[in-house]
Motif scaffolding. Structure first.
Motif, PDB file in Angstrom:
ATOM      1  N   GLY A  25       0.832  -1.300   0.117  1.00 62.49           N
ATOM      2  CA  GLY A  25      -0.042  -0.130   0.027  1.00 62.49           C
ATOM      3  C   GLY A  25       0.894   1.348   0.012  1.00 62.49           C
ATOM      4  O   GLY A  25       0.337   2.111  -0.118  1.00 62.49           O
ATOM      5  N   LEU A  26       2.288   1.427  -0.008  1.00 61.68           N
ATOM      6  CA  LEU A  26       2.823   2.401   0.136  1.00 61.68           C
ATOM      7  C   LEU A  26       2.704   3.365  -1.079  1.00 61.68           C
ATOM      8  O   LEU A  26       3.320   4.157  -1.147  1.00 61.68           O
ATOM      9  CB  LEU A  26       4.378   2.021   0.507  1.00 61.68           C
ATOM     10  N   ALA A  27       2.691   2.534  -2.101  1.00 66.63           N
ATOM     11  CA  ALA A  27       2.559   3.154  -3.520  1.00 66.63           C
ATOM     12  C   ALA A  27       1.317   4.263  -3.707  1.00 66.63           C
ATOM     13  O   ALA A  27       1.391   4.743  -4.356  1.00 66.63           O
ATOM     14  CB  ALA A  27       2.548   2.131  -4.608  1.00 66.63           C
ATOM     15  N   GLY A  28       0.143   3.589  -2.971  1.00 65.52           N
ATOM     16  CA  GLY A  28      -0.894   4.609  -2.920  1.00 65.52           C
ATOM     17  C   GLY A  28      -1.937   3.983  -3.662  1.00 65.52           C
ATOM     18  O   GLY A  28      -1.884   3.053  -4.483  1.00 65.52           O
ATOM     19  N   ALA A  29      -3.213   4.238  -3.653  1.00 65.40           N
ATOM     20  CA  ALA A  29      -4.294   4.041  -4.229  1.00 65.40           C
ATOM     21  C   ALA A  29      -4.198   3.950  -5.622  1.00 65.40           C
ATOM     22  O   ALA A  29      -3.432   5.086  -6.425  1.00 65.40           O
ATOM     23  CB  ALA A  29      -5.528   4.683  -3.992  1.00 65.40           C
ATOM     24  N   GLY A  30      -4.557   3.051  -6.351  1.00 62.48           N
ATOM     25  CA  GLY A  30      -4.620   2.903  -8.008  1.00 62.48           C
ATOM     26  C   GLY A  30      -3.094   2.523  -8.561  1.00 62.48           C
ATOM     27  O   GLY A  30      -3.034   2.062  -9.599  1.00 62.48           O
ATOM     28  N   LYS A  31      -2.247   2.235  -7.595  1.00 62.86           N
ATOM     29  CA  LYS A  31      -1.000   1.818  -8.176  1.00 62.86           C
ATOM     30  C   LYS A  31      -0.472   0.568  -7.309  1.00 62.86           C
ATOM     31  O   LYS A  31       0.501  -0.186  -7.491  1.00 62.86           O
ATOM     32  CB  LYS A  31       0.146   2.743  -7.809  1.00 62.86           C
ATOM     33  N   ARG A  66       0.939  14.323   6.320  1.00 59.10           N
ATOM     34  CA  ARG A  66       0.949  15.558   5.419  1.00 59.10           C
ATOM     35  C   ARG A  66       0.584  15.501   4.164  1.00 59.10           C
ATOM     36  O   ARG A  66      -0.260  16.058   3.359  1.00 59.10           O
ATOM     37  CB  ARG A  66       2.227  16.224   5.902  1.00 59.10           C
ATOM     38  N   ASP A  67       1.265  14.556   3.351  1.00 65.16           N
ATOM     39  CA  ASP A  67       1.215  14.242   2.043  1.00 65.16           C
ATOM     40  C   ASP A  67      -0.360  13.801   1.603  1.00 65.16           C
ATOM     41  O   ASP A  67      -0.966  14.470   0.534  1.00 65.16           O
ATOM     42  CB  ASP A  67       2.088  13.215   1.331  1.00 65.16           C
ATOM     43  N   MET A  68      -0.998  13.146   2.432  1.00 66.57           N
ATOM     44  CA  MET A  68      -2.301  12.643   2.374  1.00 66.57           C
ATOM     45  C   MET A  68      -3.385  13.980   2.558  1.00 66.57           C
ATOM     46  O   MET A  68      -4.029  13.939   1.572  1.00 66.57           O
ATOM     47  CB  MET A  68      -2.641  11.571   3.256  1.00 66.57           C
ATOM     48  N   MET A  69      -3.341  14.725   3.312  1.00 70.73           N
ATOM     49  CA  MET A  69      -3.805  15.869   3.700  1.00 70.73           C
ATOM     50  C   MET A  69      -3.729  16.988   2.521  1.00 70.73           C
ATOM     51  O   MET A  69      -4.712  17.675   2.278  1.00 70.73           O
ATOM     52  CB  MET A  69      -3.527  16.390   4.913  1.00 70.73           C
ATOM     53  N   GLU A  70      -2.637  16.684   2.011  1.00 69.30           N
ATOM     54  CA  GLU A  70      -2.367  17.930   0.669  1.00 69.30           C
ATOM     55  C   GLU A  70      -2.868  17.275  -0.486  1.00 69.30           C
ATOM     56  O   GLU A  70      -2.524  17.895  -1.485  1.00 69.30           O
ATOM     57  CB  GLU A  70      -0.810  18.124   0.737  1.00 69.30           C
ATOM     58  N   GLY A  71      -3.245  16.033  -0.441  1.00 67.89           N
ATOM     59  CA  GLY A  71      -3.685  15.500  -1.828  1.00 67.89           C
ATOM     60  C   GLY A  71      -2.691  14.769  -2.658  1.00 67.89           C
ATOM     61  O   GLY A  71      -2.783  14.509  -3.741  1.00 67.89           O
ATOM     62  N   LYS A  72      -1.364  14.581  -2.125  1.00 63.06           N
ATOM     63  CA  LYS A  72      -0.270  13.979  -2.662  1.00 63.06           C
ATOM     64  C   LYS A  72      -0.304  12.593  -2.564  1.00 63.06           C
ATOM     65  O   LYS A  72       0.408  12.023  -3.347  1.00 63.06           O
ATOM     66  CB  LYS A  72       0.994  14.432  -2.163  1.00 63.06           C
ATOM     67  N   PHE A  73      -0.957  11.979  -1.708  1.00 65.77           N
ATOM     68  CA  PHE A  73      -0.966  10.711  -1.362  1.00 65.77           C
ATOM     69  C   PHE A  73      -2.259  10.148  -0.974  1.00 65.77           C
ATOM     70  O   PHE A  73      -3.023  10.642  -0.165  1.00 65.77           O
ATOM     71  CB  PHE A  73      -0.338   9.979  -0.268  1.00 65.77           C
ATOM     72  N   LYS A  74      -2.903   9.152  -1.513  1.00 64.55           N
ATOM     73  CA  LYS A  74      -4.229   8.415  -1.407  1.00 64.55           C
ATOM     74  C   LYS A  74      -4.106   7.268  -0.892  1.00 64.55           C
ATOM     75  O   LYS A  74      -3.383   6.139  -1.571  1.00 64.55           O
ATOM     76  CB  LYS A  74      -5.180   8.647  -2.625  1.00 64.55           C
ATOM     77  N   GLU A  75      -4.434   6.898   0.304  1.00 67.53           N
ATOM     78  CA  GLU A  75      -4.398   5.523   0.873  1.00 67.53           C
ATOM     79  C   GLU A  75      -5.205   4.745   0.215  1.00 67.53           C
ATOM     80  O   GLU A  75      -6.355   4.854  -0.058  1.00 67.53           O
ATOM     81  CB  GLU A  75      -4.779   5.538   2.533  1.00 67.53           C
ATOM     82  N   PRO A  76      -4.795   3.505  -0.067  1.00 71.40           N
ATOM     83  CA  PRO A  76      -5.567   2.431  -0.890  1.00 71.40           C
ATOM     84  C   PRO A  76      -6.565   1.745   0.142  1.00 71.40           C
ATOM     85  O   PRO A  76      -6.337   1.921   1.301  1.00 71.40           O
ATOM     86  CB  PRO A  76      -4.517   1.302  -1.105  1.00 71.40           C
ATOM     87  N   ARG A  77      -7.709   1.364  -0.596  1.00 69.25           N
ATOM     88  CA  ARG A  77      -8.759   0.799   0.158  1.00 69.25           C
ATOM     89  C   ARG A  77      -8.166  -0.466   0.897  1.00 69.25           C
ATOM     90  O   ARG A  77      -7.706  -1.150   0.293  1.00 69.25           O
ATOM     91  CB  ARG A  77     -10.098   0.525  -0.602  1.00 69.25           C
ATOM     92  N   LYS A  78      -8.795  -1.094   1.958  1.00 69.68           N
ATOM     93  CA  LYS A  78      -8.286  -2.348   2.670  1.00 69.68           C
ATOM     94  C   LYS A  78      -8.834  -3.498   1.864  1.00 69.68           C
ATOM     95  O   LYS A  78      -8.032  -4.195   1.514  1.00 69.68           O
ATOM     96  CB  LYS A  78      -9.194  -2.541   4.141  1.00 69.68           C
ATOM     97  N   SER A  79      -9.858  -3.529   1.100  1.00 74.10           N
ATOM     98  CA  SER A  79     -10.288  -4.159   0.046  1.00 74.10           C
ATOM     99  C   SER A  79      -9.142  -4.643  -0.955  1.00 74.10           C
ATOM    100  O   SER A  79      -8.984  -5.665  -1.447  1.00 74.10           O
ATOM    101  CB  SER A  79     -11.626  -4.211  -0.418  1.00 74.10           C
TER     102      SER A  79
END
Length: 86
Positions: A25-31, A66-79
């Motif tokens: 999940g470190l790559a972020g959602a969509g990746k 901080r990156d997530m709050m700034e829209g730079k990182f989107k956490e992937p869904r648990k599913s």
């Protein structure tokens, strides 16, 4: 990834055991799927004594938060994480 493979081969050649941590999940959602496939290509070439699988947790006060709050990182869904590690 080539550096990881080379270092692990040296450990194998020296007869030394080593452990590995996979942080999904470190790559972020969509990746997630692409990142998991790249990681699998590396993992399939090394021989860790022990492998620990875990997923990213975004904690308040961290640079990733901080990156997530700034829209730079989107956490992937648990599913999505469960799909990649099953």
């Amino acid at each position: 990834s080539d550096e990881i493979i080379e270092a692990c081969r040296k450990l194998d050649d020296a007869g030394l055991d080593y452990r590995m941590i996979y942080l999904g999940g470190l790559a972020g959602a969509g990746k997630l799927e692409a990142s998991a496939k790249k990681s699998a290509a590396v993992i399939n070439q090394i021989h860790p004594y022990y492998m620990y699988l875990t997923t990213v947790s975004v904690l308040p006060g961290t640079p990733l938060y901080r990156d997530m709050m700034e829209g730079k990182f989107k956490e992937p869904r648990k599913s999505a994480l469960k799909k990649c590690v099953s």
